[in-house]
Design an enzyme around this catalytic site. Structure first.
Site, PDB file in Angstrom:
ATOM      1  N   LYS A  83       0.914  -1.007   0.045  1.00  0.00           N
ATOM      2  CA  LYS A  83      -0.051   0.048   0.040  1.00  0.00           C
ATOM      3  C   LYS A  83       0.853   1.247  -0.062  1.00  0.00           C
ATOM      4  O   LYS A  83       1.770   1.487   0.844  1.00  0.00           O
ATOM      5  CB  LYS A  83      -0.731  -0.009   1.276  1.00  0.00           C
ATOM      6  CG  LYS A  83      -2.170   0.604   1.177  1.00  0.00           C
ATOM      7  CD  LYS A  83      -3.072   0.332   2.490  1.00  0.00           C
ATOM      8  CE  LYS A  83      -4.412   0.614   2.559  1.00  0.00           C
ATOM      9  NZ  LYS A  83      -4.928   0.680   3.692  1.00  0.00           N
TER      10      LYS A  83
HETATM   11  C1  E4P Z   1      -8.379   1.566   3.840  1.00  0.00           C
HETATM   12  O1  E4P Z   1      -7.574   1.030   3.361  1.00  0.00           O
HETATM   13  C2  E4P Z   1      -8.341   2.245   5.084  1.00  0.00           C
HETATM   14  O2  E4P Z   1      -7.468   1.777   5.933  1.00  0.00           O
HETATM   15  C3  E4P Z   1      -9.613   2.544   5.771  1.00  0.00           C
HETATM   16  O3  E4P Z   1     -10.728   2.273   5.162  1.00  0.00           O
HETATM   17  C4  E4P Z   1      -9.752   3.893   6.285  1.00  0.00           C
HETATM   18  O4  E4P Z   1     -10.974   4.194   7.166  1.00  0.00           O
HETATM   19  P1  E4P Z   1     -11.394   5.392   8.132  1.00  0.00           P
HETATM   20  O5  E4P Z   1     -11.534   6.549   7.220  1.00  0.00           O
HETATM   21  O6  E4P Z   1     -12.855   4.880   8.603  1.00  0.00           O
HETATM   22  O7  E4P Z   1     -10.177   5.351   8.938  1.00  0.00           O
END
Ligand code: E4P
Length: 217
Positions: A83
């Site tokens: 990522k």
């Molecule tokens: C996705 O890869 C992220 O880790 C996640 O969906 C972020 O979610 P949040 O905005 O609720 O922290």
């Protein structure tokens, strides 16, 4: 639609995985902090448990350092998706890591133009953050819809991974628009099973069944 679970809590992933609900897992530095676990250790454990892609995020900000971290994370298991953030440096790292045959998830996407760049850089997944756009009074679902249209216009194979899914309505809307994947916390996925009419109907059936005096087994 594929379901990824957005957590680094191994027990919660296992419960959903045993039900066949898990097509992959996403983590981020905040989720690693919340788990209290070592990133390499917990990512390995999750990747061993789950068949699909497990996203592990780099924390460097420069392209070369991101690539180095990405290569290390990719070595954890064959199903790691590296990522990287949607910055210019992240796009450079995406191109190199994907050319090397790694799955790459480009995260922190908040515009259709960013998603277009990620597709051109060879991203396997683009992660538009629905909930965080809603948080600032913008329409996260409109972004999913715009990316779907742009990718379909040109046949990009990058998968739309609807992220920051906070509600069951988000999940349903993302599926209606045609997001390839959604990633949501375990609690949101479990809530998708709830309906008050199911509860009311079941209660009535139980009352009537009791009156029959019968047993099935
Ligand atoms: C996705 O890869 C992220 O880790 C996640 O969906 C972020 O979610 P949040 O905005 O609720 O922290």
């Amino acid at each position: 639609m594929k379901f990824f679970v957005d957590t680094a809590e191994v027990d919660q992933i296992k419960e959903l995985n045993d039900l066949g609900m898990v097509d992959g897992v996403t983590t981020n530095p905040s989720l690693i902090l919340k788990s209290g676990r070592d990133i390499l250790e917990v990512t390995r454990e999750i990747a061993d448990m789950v068949d699909g892609p497990v996203s592990a995020e780099v924390v460097a900000l420069e392209a070369d350092a991101m690539i180095e971290e990405g290569r290390k994370l990719a070595q954890i298991a064959g199903n790691i998706a590296v990522k990287v953030p949607l910055t210019w440096a992240g796009l450079k790292a995406c191109k190199v890591l994907s050319d090397e045959g790694n799955m790459v998830n480009v995260t922190l996407c908040f515009s259709a133009n960013q998603a277009l760049l990620a597709a051109k850089a060879g991203a396997t997944f683009i992660s538009p953050f629905v909930g965080r756009l809603d948080d600032i009074n913008l329409d996260g679902m409109e972004l999913i819809s715009d990316i779907r249209q742009i990718y379909d216009n040109y046949g990009y194979e990058t998968q739309i991974l609807a992220a920051s899914i906070r509600t069951v309505n988000h999940a349903c809307q993302a599926a209606l628009i045609g997001a390839d994947v959604m990633t949501a916390p375990p609690g949101v996925i479990k809530k998708m099973a709830d309906h008050p009419l199911t509860d009311a109907g079941l209660e009535q059936f139980m009352k009537d069944w009791a009156k029959t005096g019968q047993k099935i087994v």
